[in-house]
Design an enzyme around this catalytic site. Sequence first.
Site, PDB file in Angstrom:
ATOM      1  N   GLU A 243      61.051 -35.966 107.843  1.00 37.52           N
ATOM      2  CA  GLU A 243      61.679 -35.445 109.065  1.00 37.52           C
ATOM      3  C   GLU A 243      62.414 -36.608 109.689  1.00 37.52           C
ATOM      4  O   GLU A 243      61.814 -37.566 110.158  1.00 37.52           O
ATOM      5  CB  GLU A 243      60.626 -34.875 110.029  1.00 37.52           C
ATOM      6  CG  GLU A 243      61.256 -34.041 111.152  1.00 37.52           C
ATOM      7  CD  GLU A 243      61.883 -34.868 112.259  1.00 37.52           C
ATOM      8  OE1 GLU A 243      63.115 -34.760 112.432  1.00 37.52           O
ATOM      9  OE2 GLU A 243      61.174 -35.614 112.932  1.00 37.52           O
ATOM     10  N   CYS A 278      64.640 -37.064 118.389  1.00 33.51           N
ATOM     11  CA  CYS A 278      65.529 -36.798 117.258  1.00 33.51           C
ATOM     12  C   CYS A 278      66.378 -35.552 117.470  1.00 33.51           C
ATOM     13  O   CYS A 278      67.407 -35.386 116.819  1.00 33.51           O
ATOM     14  CB  CYS A 278      64.731 -36.697 115.960  1.00 33.51           C
ATOM     15  SG  CYS A 278      63.358 -35.546 116.015  1.00 33.51           S
TER      16      CYS A 278
END
Length: 485
Positions: A243, A278
Amino acid sequence: MTQWIAGEWVEGLGEEFTSLSPYDNQVVWRGKGATAEQVEMAVKAARQAFVGWKKLSVAEREAMVLAFAEQVKENSEEIAQVIAKETGKPLWETRTEAAAMAGKIAISIRAYHERTGESQKEAAGNQIVLRHRPLGVMAVFGPYNFPGHLPNGHIVPALLAGNTVVFKPSEQTPWTGELAMKLWQAAGLPQGVINLVQGGKETGIALAESKGIDGLLFTGSANTGHLLHRQFAGQPGKMLALEMGGNNPMVITDHYGDLDATVYTIIQSAFISAGQRCTCARRLYIPLGEKGDALITRLVEATKKLRVDQPFAEPAPFMGPQISEAAANFILAAQANLQSLGGESLIEAKAGEAAFVTPGIIDVTNIAELPDEEYFGPLLQVVRYQTLEQAVELANDTRFGLSAGLVSTDDGEWQYFVDHIRAGIVNRNRQLTGASGDAPFGGPGASGNLRPSAYYAADYCAYPMASMEGEETLLPATLSPGVEL
């Protein structure tokens, strides 16, 4: 004692490193990193513990995880304080992270039962049984932006499935990682089921290269993720879940509705956590014309008033510093580069003490070749556009694909957007940084491969075992051609 290996706290034998509080550069943690030999000791301890851990019933493993959840709840304020001191995030925000650590555990337990576990049915006189089995020893790499919450979303599903873990926190947040392991210890976790290795790049390389791990769960930068992907090339027997980041677009149309609500949604998308999420908006697409002009004017006014301060300040700040002075300098260098390419700063990000950087907004409409980079901090790029089709085309012009958003009250615009945008998380009239723990978290392209949220983590922490079973062998009335008995 900085490493937790086979249930014992031991001193690292590698180089000394420190964790600095990014708002005043004070040392909050000091220790030595794990050597390659110590990493192998941790992997071997996890392998030995795997034999007994996987034999426990799901209920027994779940009970251990729930005991950890109680430790998290009882120590939530200490967790919040440590994360605030180590990351510089405001205390109100780190308190939500401490609460999310406990909340994600319940999601992980539900996910295990719904997405894995065991099921059976009968077909043509056969029992068709689906079971799930653990992979073995899982390496978990944690990020610094959510040092308690995000690793938990890997570790808990891995343990529930019967795996054992070697955990390496970010070298920026070793204190938080150490505290989390002490809570597992207090919960009564058997020795070796989780092992903690602290350190920097060399420790991480040693763990990723270990022949004794069966998989690696990573949350972090795209650069490190891509290095891991190349490192794992030619090893199909090992599971790799990545991720990573995103160069996330947020598109505003003329039908954005309430002006202040739109400005607030943009600020929450771009500048929360000092831009160190993010899913934060990196590129903001605003239509040409009066409504777009009014939005920019209001956004600039509101951004200038954002309170930036240390995490324990009163009144509470909206955002704190970057994780380090190096990270702060990266944002300032990115801004300078965009300015040199033709970008016009609407608000210039400025350096403060230690790792503080004030929010910056820069109009990059006139940059012909906009760099496709993730600027992990409070730097928002604005692009003016003429049509929604043009905005979506520009939004998709990235190698990333983590999150995207549309602010519009027009259902037709939303339908076009959701049909044509390329991203794993797509929000309408909500901040880009809003995501549910029981929804997939991740995206295509350079943003990663699997979906490492608590709920979907169950999918990659165990492998399915399909069985066709009968109580005894059967002799058919008609044998296959060419067979005589």
